[in-house]
Design a protein around this motif. Structure first.
Motif, PDB file in Angstrom:
ATOM      1  N   ASP A   1       0.645  -1.100   0.026  1.00  0.00           N
ATOM      2  CA  ASP A   1       0.052  -0.156   0.165  1.00  0.00           C
ATOM      3  C   ASP A   1       0.948   1.233  -0.254  1.00  0.00           C
ATOM      4  OD1 ASP A   1      -2.140  -1.829   0.321  1.00  0.00           O
ATOM      5  OD2 ASP A   1      -2.772  -1.121   2.084  1.00  0.00           O
ATOM      6  N   PHE A   2       0.460   2.254  -0.449  1.00  0.00           N
ATOM      7  CA  PHE A   2       1.201   3.509  -0.534  1.00  0.00           C
ATOM      8  C   PHE A   2       0.006   4.654  -0.811  1.00  0.00           C
ATOM      9  CE2 PHE A   2       0.446   1.680  -4.756  1.00  0.00           C
ATOM     10  CZ  PHE A   2       0.040   2.691  -5.659  1.00  0.00           C
ATOM     11  N   TYR A   3       0.516   6.039  -0.367  1.00  0.00           N
ATOM     12  CA  TYR A   3      -0.226   7.222  -0.251  1.00  0.00           C
ATOM     13  C   TYR A   3       0.613   8.349  -0.141  1.00  0.00           C
ATOM     14  CZ  TYR A   3       1.037   7.543   4.719  1.00  0.00           C
ATOM     15  OH  TYR A   3       1.523   7.599   6.034  1.00  0.00           O
ATOM     16  N   ASP A   4       0.057   9.473  -0.724  1.00  0.00           N
ATOM     17  CA  ASP A   4       0.921  10.714  -0.581  1.00  0.00           C
ATOM     18  C   ASP A   4      -0.138  11.770  -0.652  1.00  0.00           C
ATOM     19  OD1 ASP A   4       2.926  12.493  -0.512  1.00  0.00           O
ATOM     20  OD2 ASP A   4       4.058  11.626  -2.134  1.00  0.00           O
ATOM     21  N   THR A   5       0.636  13.061  -0.108  1.00  0.00           N
ATOM     22  CA  THR A   5      -0.120  14.447  -0.324  1.00  0.00           C
ATOM     23  C   THR A   5       0.514  15.324  -0.620  1.00  0.00           C
ATOM     24  OG1 THR A   5      -1.869  13.525   1.388  1.00  0.00           O
ATOM     25  CG2 THR A   5      -2.130  15.765   0.963  1.00  0.00           C
ATOM     26  N   VAL A   6       0.324  16.149  -1.581  1.00  0.00           N
ATOM     27  CA  VAL A   6       1.089  17.339  -1.831  1.00  0.00           C
ATOM     28  C   VAL A   6       0.248  18.553  -2.449  1.00  0.00           C
ATOM     29  CG1 VAL A   6       3.119  16.020  -2.838  1.00  0.00           C
ATOM     30  CG2 VAL A   6       1.328  16.791  -4.438  1.00  0.00           C
ATOM     31  N   ARG A   7       0.746  19.713  -2.235  1.00  0.00           N
ATOM     32  CA  ARG A   7       0.044  20.939  -2.577  1.00  0.00           C
ATOM     33  C   ARG A   7       0.963  21.745  -3.549  1.00  0.00           C
ATOM     34  NH1 ARG A   7       0.003  26.572  -0.831  1.00  0.00           N
ATOM     35  NH2 ARG A   7      -1.882  27.653  -0.932  1.00  0.00           N
ATOM     36  N   THR A   8       0.354  21.891  -4.835  1.00  0.00           N
ATOM     37  CA  THR A   8       0.905  22.458  -5.802  1.00  0.00           C
ATOM     38  C   THR A   8       0.910  24.069  -5.777  1.00  0.00           C
ATOM     39  OG1 THR A   8      -1.000  22.247  -7.255  1.00  0.00           O
ATOM     40  CG2 THR A   8       0.717  20.758  -7.428  1.00  0.00           C
ATOM     41  N   PRO A   9       1.762  24.911  -6.557  1.00  0.00           N
ATOM     42  CA  PRO A   9       2.002  26.213  -6.457  1.00  0.00           C
ATOM     43  C   PRO A   9       0.698  26.840  -6.507  1.00  0.00           C
ATOM     44  CG  PRO A   9       3.769  25.256  -7.643  1.00  0.00           C
ATOM     45  CD  PRO A   9       2.985  24.467  -7.588  1.00  0.00           C
ATOM     46  N   ASP A  10      -0.334  26.205  -7.535  1.00  0.00           N
ATOM     47  CA  ASP A  10      -1.821  26.990  -7.618  1.00  0.00           C
ATOM     48  C   ASP A  10      -2.695  26.929  -6.374  1.00  0.00           C
ATOM     49  OD1 ASP A  10      -2.314  24.499  -7.736  1.00  0.00           O
ATOM     50  OD2 ASP A  10      -3.270  24.620  -9.870  1.00  0.00           O
ATOM     51  N   GLY A  11      -2.170  26.363  -5.360  1.00  0.00           N
ATOM     52  CA  GLY A  11      -2.931  26.015  -4.322  1.00  0.00           C
ATOM     53  C   GLY A  11      -3.884  24.883  -4.066  1.00  0.00           C
ATOM     54  N   THR A  12      -3.792  23.983  -5.129  1.00  0.00           N
ATOM     55  CA  THR A  12      -4.674  22.741  -5.275  1.00  0.00           C
ATOM     56  C   THR A  12      -3.833  21.623  -4.487  1.00  0.00           C
ATOM     57  OG1 THR A  12      -5.205  23.348  -7.397  1.00  0.00           O
ATOM     58  CG2 THR A  12      -5.415  21.030  -6.799  1.00  0.00           C
ATOM     59  N   VAL A  13      -4.451  21.042  -3.511  1.00  0.00           N
ATOM     60  CA  VAL A  13      -4.032  19.921  -2.872  1.00  0.00           C
ATOM     61  C   VAL A  13      -4.395  18.398  -3.565  1.00  0.00           C
ATOM     62  CG1 VAL A  13      -4.427  18.636  -0.483  1.00  0.00           C
ATOM     63  CG2 VAL A  13      -4.258  21.503  -0.627  1.00  0.00           C
ATOM     64  N   HIS A  14      -3.562  17.761  -3.826  1.00  0.00           N
ATOM     65  CA  HIS A  14      -3.555  16.539  -4.514  1.00  0.00           C
ATOM     66  C   HIS A  14      -3.373  15.456  -3.460  1.00  0.00           C
ATOM     67  CE1 HIS A  14      -3.469  18.519  -8.656  1.00  0.00           C
ATOM     68  NE2 HIS A  14      -2.925  19.466  -7.624  1.00  0.00           N
ATOM     69  N   ALA A  15      -4.069  14.418  -3.363  1.00  0.00           N
ATOM     70  CA  ALA A  15      -3.836  13.337  -2.503  1.00  0.00           C
ATOM     71  C   ALA A  15      -4.133  12.069  -3.247  1.00  0.00           C
ATOM     72  CB  ALA A  15      -4.948  13.247  -1.261  1.00  0.00           C
ATOM     73  N   MET A  16      -3.441  11.105  -2.891  1.00  0.00           N
ATOM     74  CA  MET A  16      -3.598   9.566  -3.383  1.00  0.00           C
ATOM     75  C   MET A  16      -3.385   8.574  -2.376  1.00  0.00           C
ATOM     76  SD  MET A  16      -1.081   7.366  -4.320  1.00  0.00           S
ATOM     77  CE  MET A  16       0.755   7.692  -4.271  1.00  0.00           C
ATOM     78  N   ILE A  17      -4.043   7.474  -2.952  1.00  0.00           N
ATOM     79  CA  ILE A  17      -3.818   6.176  -2.076  1.00  0.00           C
ATOM     80  C   ILE A  17      -3.908   5.270  -2.972  1.00  0.00           C
ATOM     81  CG2 ILE A  17      -6.440   5.813  -1.305  1.00  0.00           C
ATOM     82  CD1 ILE A  17      -5.013   5.141   1.507  1.00  0.00           C
ATOM     83  N   GLY A  18      -2.979   4.123  -2.899  1.00  0.00           N
ATOM     84  CA  GLY A  18      -3.022   2.904  -3.828  1.00  0.00           C
ATOM     85  C   GLY A  18      -2.542   1.600  -3.276  1.00  0.00           C
ATOM     86  N   ASP A  19      -2.558   0.446  -4.035  1.00  0.00           N
ATOM     87  CA  ASP A  19      -2.469  -0.825  -3.364  1.00  0.00           C
ATOM     88  C   ASP A  19      -1.922  -1.567  -4.398  1.00  0.00           C
ATOM     89  OD1 ASP A  19      -2.522  -3.115  -2.344  1.00  0.00           O
ATOM     90  OD2 ASP A  19      -4.397  -3.284  -1.935  1.00  0.00           O
ATOM     91  N   VAL A  20      -0.632  -2.225  -4.412  1.00  0.00           N
ATOM     92  CA  VAL A  20      -0.171  -3.044  -5.266  1.00  0.00           C
ATOM     93  C   VAL A  20      -0.559  -4.404  -4.724  1.00  0.00           C
ATOM     94  CG1 VAL A  20       2.002  -4.104  -6.352  1.00  0.00           C
ATOM     95  CG2 VAL A  20       1.867  -1.465  -5.897  1.00  0.00           C
TER      96      VAL A  20
END
Length: 449
Positions: free
Chosen positions: A209-228
């Motif tokens: 399993d893996f996940y991450d969260t980042v905020r790009t310069p335009d202010g958008t917050v991106h999040a993801m979660i996945g499973d191999v």
């Protein structure tokens, strides 16, 4: 002159106890023929077989895997193997001993010396021999006991060495796996973050399993979660590769179908077989925090709670297949209204595939998870405490440890505290690295889910 091999005592015909055999390799060259190996009694169910070698070259040929112990005469004349190192390594006897220890690292070694050379005998043990014996005091029972002691001590030394190496490898792996866990990049965002991670592999810190969260310069917050699919170290490594690729592609401006298509190419090039696939859920939250784009690649839909309403699943009808299943798949991006105050929980299927009892075949499922979360919300749980309670209850319902990896992350926004957070936005907002088996708070305050 070869050391004579004594006759072995015949076992009594009525003997039923299995007899252990030990093989002794004697390395000794006595031109006067004064040294002989005493007769070795079969004491305590142990019989000793003897081989002899007159020099190191002959010893190398006789040193097979079935040799348990070596009896080395420290008075053995220097050979071509040890003469060059004699001055650097001390007395000739020690140079010979060190050579034997190098060619027989897993064998027990007994040093044989004269009675008046106690310093050399003690030095031999310090160098690496298991014990020493004096020629004049040597008898069969003493030699048998010394052989058995040396063999057991060597086995203990080897076991301790292997245990130490195993601990060192485990520590290195732990440091490596901790370094591979994500550090969310949310500086300047109004959102709060928490995570819970539990790998299914025993003694592991990282799973598929893996996940991450980042905020790009335009202010958008991106999040993801996945499973191999799978639970081994190869799947964990592939999950890390996909997470890092997702972060790089997201920061480069990719989103939705374009991002998932590129991730599928990464998976196809990095996986070990065509049967390996990965599920994925991504969300991109607008700078004002009121809307989000949702993409599902064979992954369970997130759970959302809006102010004053019960938790429910986001729509999942428009999802696409898991990454790696179809070569030209597409993943539509669906717009979702979040509202002013909300909490979004993303999770892997390890949270919903546990059983609802130790003897039950029925699994918790998404409906059971929603009911569990709503019940915990009524108990006043929120933030990392909610994630901790959810994973603990799933494990309890399963009747023990879950066999699948579990990853859960929580993003939430409380409009009532937005003004106070904006006042503190200029302060340091470095985020702690999430640790396996614990939540990853961004702030000491947690709005309710």
């Amino acid at each position: 002159m070869p050391v004579p091999v004594p006759q072995q005592r015949a076992a009594p015909t009525a003997e039923t106890t299995p007899v252990a055999h030990l093989t002794l390799l004697v390395i000794e060259d006595d031109p006067a023929g004064t040294f002989t190996v005493p007769e070795l009694p079969a004491a305590a169910g142990t019989r000793v077989r003897v081989r002899t070698a007159r020099n190191l070259t002959e010893a190398g040929r006789l040193l097979t895997d079935d040799v348990d112990c070596i009896l080395l005469d420290l008075a053995l004349p220097p050979s071509s193997e040890t003469r060059a190192d004699e001055s650097a390594e001390g007395p000739a006897g020690l140079a010979t001993l060190k050579h034997v220890l190098r060619i027989a690292p897993r064998h027990a070694v007994l040093a044989l010396t004269a009675e008046d050379d106690t310093e050399l005998a003690a030095e031999a043990v310090r160098v690496g021999a298991q014990d020493y014996l004096f020629r004049g005091e040597l008898d069969g029972r003493l030699l048998t006991r010394a052989i058995r002691y040396a063999v057991e001590r060597k086995r203990a030394d080897v076991a301790q060495h292997q245990l130490t190496e195993s601990k060192l490898r485990a520590q290195e792996n732990a440091r490596l796996e901790r370094g591979l866990l994500p550090t969310p990049l949310l500086q300047g965002s109004d959102l709060r973050f928490a995570a819970r991670y539990r790998p299914g592999r025993s003694r592991a810190l990282l799973g598929g399993d893996f996940y991450d969260t980042v905020r790009t310069p335009d202010g958008t917050v991106h999040a993801m979660i996945g499973d191999v699919c799978g639970h081994g170290p190869d799947e964990a490594a592939l999950g890390v590769e996909l997470r890092i690729a997702w972060r790089a592609l997201t920061l480069a401006g990719l989103c939705g179908d374009e991002l998932l298509s590129t991730l599928q190419q990464v998976l196809e090039h990095e996986r070990e077989s065509e049967e390996i696939f990965a599920t994925l859920c991504t969300v991109d939250i607008t700078p004002d925090g009121r809307r989000a784009g949702l993409c599902l690649a064979g992954h369970p839909a997130p759970l959302i709670t809006r102010h004053g309403r019960a938790a429910q699943l986001l729509p999942y009808e428009d999802g696409g297949p898991a990454l790696g299943l179809l070569p030209h798949a597409r993943w539509p991006r669906r717009q979702v209204e979040l509202g002013g105050s909300w909490s979004l929980m993303m999770y892997t299927d390890g949270l919903i595939e546990g059983r609802v009892g130790p003897t039950e075949t029925q699994r918790l499922g998404q409906d059971g998870m929603v009911a569990m979360i709503n019940r915990q919300l009524t108990e006043g749980l929120s933030g990392e405490a909610l994630l901790e309670a959810a994973v603990a209850e799933v494990r309890e319902l399963n009747g023990g440890e879950l066999t699948d990896d579990v990853a859960v992350l929580l993003l939430d926004r409380d409009r009532s505290t937005e003004r106070s957070r904006n006042g503190d936005r200029g302060r340091s907002a470095s985020l702690p690295r999430p640790r396996p088996g614990s939540a990853s708070p961004v702030s000491a305050q947690r709005p309710p889910l």
